[in-house]
Design a protein around this motif. Structure first.
Motif, mmCIF file in Angstrom:
data_model
loop_
_atom_site.group_PDB
_atom_site.id
_atom_site.type_symbol
_atom_site.label_atom_id
_atom_site.label_comp_id
_atom_site.label_asym_id
_atom_site.label_seq_id
_atom_site.Cartn_x
_atom_site.Cartn_y
_atom_site.Cartn_z
ATOM 1 N N ALA A 436 -5.963 -10.068 -8.557
ATOM 2 C CA ALA A 436 -5.051 -8.936 -8.305
ATOM 3 C C ALA A 436 -5.792 -7.769 -7.662
ATOM 4 N N GLU A 437 -6.998 -7.490 -8.133
ATOM 5 C CA GLU A 437 -7.776 -6.392 -7.555
ATOM 6 C C GLU A 437 -8.200 -6.715 -6.125
ATOM 7 N N HIS A 438 -8.517 -7.979 -5.873
ATOM 8 C CA HIS A 438 -8.980 -8.375 -4.542
ATOM 9 C C HIS A 438 -7.926 -8.058 -3.474
ATOM 10 N N ILE A 439 -6.659 -8.276 -3.799
ATOM 11 C CA ILE A 439 -5.588 -8.000 -2.840
ATOM 12 C C ILE A 439 -5.032 -6.594 -3.007
ATOM 13 N N GLY A 440 -4.899 -6.146 -4.240
ATOM 14 C CA GLY A 440 -4.197 -4.888 -4.502
ATOM 15 C C GLY A 440 -4.993 -3.630 -4.248
ATOM 16 N N LYS A 441 -6.306 -3.682 -4.476
ATOM 17 C CA LYS A 441 -7.117 -2.484 -4.281
ATOM 18 C C LYS A 441 -7.326 -2.243 -2.797
ATOM 19 N N PRO A 442 -6.950 -1.077 -2.306
ATOM 20 C CA PRO A 442 -7.159 -0.810 -0.872
ATOM 21 C C PRO A 442 -8.648 -0.808 -0.537
ATOM 22 N N SER A 443 -8.983 -1.435 0.587
ATOM 23 C CA SER A 443 -10.391 -1.541 0.982
ATOM 24 C C SER A 443 -10.903 -0.260 1.621
ATOM 25 N N ARG A 444 -9.995 0.572 2.080
ATOM 26 C CA ARG A 444 -10.413 1.876 2.590
ATOM 27 C C ARG A 444 -9.312 2.892 2.274
ATOM 28 N N ILE A 445 -9.637 4.149 2.344
ATOM 29 C CA ILE A 445 -8.722 5.213 1.943
ATOM 30 C C ILE A 445 -7.426 5.140 2.739
ATOM 31 N N ASN A 446 -6.316 5.264 2.011
ATOM 32 C CA ASN A 446 -4.959 5.319 2.576
ATOM 33 C C ASN A 446 -4.485 4.008 3.205
ATOM 34 N N LYS A 447 -5.248 2.937 3.053
ATOM 35 C CA LYS A 447 -4.771 1.663 3.576
ATOM 36 C C LYS A 447 -3.770 1.066 2.587
ATOM 37 N N LYS A 448 -2.606 0.711 3.095
ATOM 38 C CA LYS A 448 -1.559 0.158 2.235
ATOM 39 C C LYS A 448 -1.884 -1.295 1.903
ATOM 40 N N PRO A 449 -1.865 -1.676 0.613
ATOM 41 C CA PRO A 449 -2.147 -3.073 0.265
ATOM 42 C C PRO A 449 -1.055 -4.009 0.771
ATOM 43 N N LYS A 450 -1.421 -5.255 0.981
ATOM 44 C CA LYS A 450 -0.457 -6.235 1.449
ATOM 45 C C LYS A 450 0.455 -6.676 0.302
ATOM 46 N N THR A 451 1.621 -7.202 0.684
ATOM 47 C CA THR A 451 2.582 -7.679 -0.311
ATOM 48 C C THR A 451 1.937 -8.725 -1.206
ATOM 49 N N PHE A 452 2.108 -8.546 -2.524
ATOM 50 C CA PHE A 452 1.511 -9.474 -3.472
ATOM 51 C C PHE A 452 2.403 -9.567 -4.702
ATOM 52 N N VAL A 453 2.163 -10.584 -5.509
ATOM 53 C CA VAL A 453 2.921 -10.785 -6.753
ATOM 54 C C VAL A 453 2.051 -10.333 -7.924
ATOM 55 N N TYR A 454 2.545 -9.353 -8.665
ATOM 56 C CA TYR A 454 1.813 -8.819 -9.814
ATOM 57 C C TYR A 454 2.541 -9.156 -11.115
ATOM 58 N N ARG A 455 1.765 -9.256 -12.170
ATOM 59 C CA ARG A 455 2.315 -9.338 -13.521
ATOM 60 C C ARG A 455 2.221 -7.931 -14.077
ATOM 61 N N ILE A 456 3.372 -7.297 -14.287
ATOM 62 C CA ILE A 456 3.377 -5.882 -14.672
ATOM 63 C C ILE A 456 3.927 -5.712 -16.078
ATOM 64 N N HIS A 457 3.522 -4.629 -16.694
ATOM 65 C CA HIS A 457 3.977 -4.297 -18.049
ATOM 66 C C HIS A 457 4.069 -2.784 -18.135
ATOM 67 N N ASP A 458 5.289 -2.286 -18.249
ATOM 68 C CA ASP A 458 5.510 -0.841 -18.215
ATOM 69 C C ASP A 458 5.099 -0.197 -19.532
ATOM 70 N N ILE A 459 4.945 1.128 -19.487
ATOM 71 C CA ILE A 459 4.631 1.880 -20.699
ATOM 72 C C ILE A 459 5.778 1.727 -21.694
ATOM 73 N N PRO A 460 5.508 1.865 -22.998
ATOM 74 C CA PRO A 460 6.582 1.726 -23.979
ATOM 75 C C PRO A 460 7.692 2.741 -23.719
ATOM 76 N N ASP A 461 8.894 2.377 -24.136
ATOM 77 C CA ASP A 461 10.008 3.305 -24.072
ATOM 78 C C ASP A 461 9.641 4.556 -24.877
ATOM 79 N N LEU A 462 9.720 5.725 -24.233
ATOM 80 C CA LEU A 462 9.222 6.954 -24.859
ATOM 81 C C LEU A 462 9.950 7.284 -26.156
ATOM 82 N N GLU A 463 11.258 7.002 -26.191
ATOM 83 C CA GLU A 463 12.027 7.272 -27.419
ATOM 84 C C GLU A 463 11.560 6.370 -28.560
ATOM 85 N N LYS A 464 11.324 5.067 -28.227
ATOM 86 C CA LYS A 464 10.851 4.141 -29.252
ATOM 87 C C LYS A 464 9.450 4.521 -29.724
#
Length: 730
Positions: A436-464
């Motif tokens: 994920a870092e190999h594709i997702g981390k920009p190799s230079r400043i302001n370079k947009k990463p290429k489309t990739f598939v990530y496994r994401i996990h959001d922060i807990p629901d703030l109310e919970k």
């Protein structure tokens, strides 16, 4: 993390729940694809879409919504009534599973009533030779005006009710999941040759002479991953080798399309419903011992402190020297005195350090013991750093069933994660993170990463999270709910460590888990909260997960072909489909577990067990039996001669007359009253000793103080009126 990039103020979960409720209740018969829901609710930011999917998954679990098709959702109807005045109304509807009742001139499919409250009338010529007492899958064809029952046809006869295969297939059919593999897809897979061409071998990095092995459950047949290790100078070279499925499965082939539709393998109690045909998943792709195999590999160069000094992601040729199961590896680690977890009752050998063996001061015992000890040392270093940096550490174990030859459960045992399991886990996590870092981390400043598939996990629901913080304060614990996500997770970890062995451990861990969001797939990276990784993906299980196949293809496109960025919309749709199918598969898996729990407890009717309150609702208590983790309900009517109010914020039921309190996490003595296999439902009664209204010590902890909402105030007034009526009767 999770901050909206477009639009205005982010909706709260409560506001979004209301929007969804309005959409479905105002359109009770409509089916909404996920994209349409996003559009109708003006959800134009990624965090809002992810929150929406979380809510939809919860509504599916609660039986409020149904999923008639992949990524399509509909309000669960109480019954399919007819409002049209036409003589014959054709309705489009999903399939139903039920039991056939066949008479001389007609038949019925008796449904369980969860979704459809009417039985389905089946003409004999639409019966497919089904017989009374057999389970079948049917669909509704039409519902003529004036008819009490809809008219349908049998799609498939599953078999005799109560037969293990029949019941497992019925569960899969209920969730719209396949229970057989299409013959044309199997035939296509069988055409793929076993031989790997010399030119293919030549273009790959050759690891066949490097010590390599697989470590899997003892009943596994599909081996997704293998590890290799060797010393290069003062560094360790660890190869995480993953089955190269996409070498065999070409994009848009009929095998690929079937795999995409399934999106995941499904693991029921007694079987695996594979994503790929058996010839691929168990033979061609599987990294079997003593066979040359193609792999996609993350090669890590690490020092003795498990710091990554360099890595490369390459296509390889490997040859596994040994197929280990977890128990074998655990025994080797224990025998050499480097394990942390040991089976109770077994003598603990003299403890030793990993370095004693690595430096040659001691000779290890066991096949490939030196390599396993070195990998175990590195894995423990990785794990230590991961938790230090904020990965959340929930302590869990899994109940498993031992089945007889007919699939009947005869024993329940517990599967714990030990050193051998954690060894594999750490290297899989590291490989996924590296990719994920190999594709997702920009190799230079302001370079947009290429489309990739990530496994994401959001922060807990703030109310919970806030509710959790206030709840645990009753026990003297504190939880930070603001600040950097790593600070919050570290604080949560510290609290989870502090409760180990305390009476409130089960209660607080249960409430903490319920505050977490569900992980999912997306092209928009927001990081993985639970692991506290900024970049994470799924690369390591392409035999059983379609997102891993997408990741492999994108890697090849970007690394080897130097291709342009893939179309994000296309891959985001695939991510949404994969997330939805993962949730559906998980629901089916839970249903199969529930079925086996009920089947197991049929032999224990009338017996008493010690249990723990695992859930609280307005209609009763869910109690999990301590010795086997089978869960059932004590209906509120069986809690004694009292009126009980559901205190949702404090996770408890409160008796308005007696003052008796039932808390989440309370220990109760219960008696098994009923075991309904058809409904997959266990009912418990309180044992006689519990009916004497002994109060659990945890129940004496004072309740949290809140200002009453209008709903709570109404509930309080209702309880007060009931109390006055009781007093008047006396």
């Amino acid at each position: 993390m999770g901050k909206a990039k477009k639009g205005g103020k982010r909706l709260t979960k409560k506001e979004l729940v209301q929007k969804l409720a309005d959409l479905f209740q105002l359109n009770p018969k409509d089916k909404f694809p996920l994209k349409v829901i996003f559009r109708k609710l003006d959800l134009d930011t990624h965090p809002l879409k992810m929150l929406c999917m979380d809510i939809i998954f919860d509504l599916l679990d609660e039986g409020i919504l149904i999923q008639p098709e992949n990524n399509v959702y509909q309000l669960k109807p109480i019954s399919y009534s007819k409002t049209d005045k036409e003589e014959d109304i054709d309705i489009e509807i999903d399939t139903f599973v039920g039991e056939l009742q066949v008479y001389p001139k007609f038949a019925f499919l008796k449904t369980d009533g969860k979704i459809l409250s009417h039985d389905i009338f089946i003409p004999l010529d639409k019966l497919k030779d089904g017989k009374t007492g057999e389970k079948a899958v049917a669909r509704i064809l039409r519902w003529p005006e004036g008819y009490k029952n809809p008219i349908g046809e049998v799609i498939d006869v599953l078999g005799k009710k109560g037969d293990n295969n029949t019941e497992m297939h019925a569960i899969l059919a209920e969730y719209g999941l396949p229970y057989f593999y299409p013959e044309n897809v199997e035939a296509e897979a069988n055409k793929i040759p076993n031989e790997i061409p010399e030119q293919e071998i030549a273009r790959r990095e050759d690891f066949r002479n490097v010590t390599t092995f697989t470590i899997d459950p003892k009943d596994a047949k599909d081996f997704d991953d293998a590890l290799s290790i060797r010393r290069i100078g003062n560094l360790w070279e660890v190869g995480v080798h993953i089955a190269d499925v996409t070498y065999y499965v070409k994009e848009n082939s009929i095998i690929d399309k079937e795999a995409f539709n399934r999106a995941t393998s499904v693991y029921l109690v007694d079987r695996t419903i594979p994503m790929l045909p058996e010839h691929l998943c168990n033979f061609l792709c599987s990294l079997r011992q003593d066979e040359d195999k193609v792999a996609y590999s993350v090669i890590l160069l690490m020092n003795d402190e498990a710091e990554i000094k360099d890595y490369r992601i390459v296509h390889t040729m490997i040859r596994s020297n040994r197929r280990f199961c977890y128990e074998e590896v655990q025994e080797i680690l224990e025998k050499n005195g480097v394990a942390e977890q040991y089976d109770e009752g077994k003598p603990r050998p003299e403890p030793h350090t990993h370095d004693e063996y690595i430096k040659g001061e001691r000779v290890p015992e066991g096949e490939f013991a030196m390599e396993l000890i070195a990998l175990d040392k590195l894995a423990k270093k990785l794990r230590e750093k991961r938790f230090k940096n904020g990965s959340i550490d929930f302590h869990s174990h899994e109940a498993k069933f031992e089945l007889d030859e007919n699939g009947k459960p005869i024993r329940v045992y517990f599967k714990y994660s030990k050193d051998a399991n954690k060894l594999i886990e750490e290297f899989m996590l590291q490989a996924n993170r590296t990719v994920a870092e190999h594709i997702g981390k920009p190799s230079r400043i302001n370079k947009k990463p290429k489309t990739f598939v990530y496994r994401i996990h959001d922060i807990p629901d703030l109310e919970k999270l806030d509710n959790l913080s206030q709840f645990i304060s009753r026990f003297g614990y504190r939880l930070k709910t603001t600040g950097e996500k790593s600070e919050i997770s570290k604080n949560l970890n510290a609290m989870l460590h502090d409760i180990i062995g305390k009476p409130e451990e089960t209660l607080i861990e249960t409430v903490s888990l319920r505050a977490m969001q569900k992980a999912k797939y997306s092209t928009e990276n927001i990081g993985h909260y639970g692991l506290n990784f900024d970049y994470y993906t799924h690369f390591t299980s392409p035999i059983r997960r379609y997102p891993d196949m997408m990741v492999h293809r994108l890697l090849t496109r970007y690394i080897e072909a130097k291709g342009r960025s893939a179309a994000q919309d296309k891959f985001e749709e695939r991510c949404e489909h994969s997330s939805a199918m993962e949730q559906t598969a998980s629901s089916a898996e839970r249903s199969s577990i529930k079925y086996k729990q009920v089947e197991f407890m049929q032999d224990h009717l009338g017996q008493e067990f010690q249990g723990t309150v695992s859930g609280i609702t307005e209609w009763g208590l869910y109690v999990e039996i301590d010795e086997n983790k089978c869960e059932g309900m004590v209906p509120i009517r069986n809690l004694g001669e009292d009126f009980f109010d559901f205190d949702e914020r404090n996770f408890r039921l409160v008796g308005s007359r007696t003052g008796r309190i039932f808390n989440l996490g309370d220990s109760l003595r219960i008696k098994v009253a009923r075991a309904d296999l058809e409904k997959r439902q266990l009912d418990f009664d309180l044992a006689d000793s519990e009916k004497e209204y002994e109060v659990n010590p945890l129940s004496r902890i004072p309740e949290r103080k809140f200002s009453l909402t209008s709903k709570e105030a109404k509930r309080a007034r209702k309880a007060e009126r009931r109390q006055k009526k009781l007093s008047h009767r006396k």
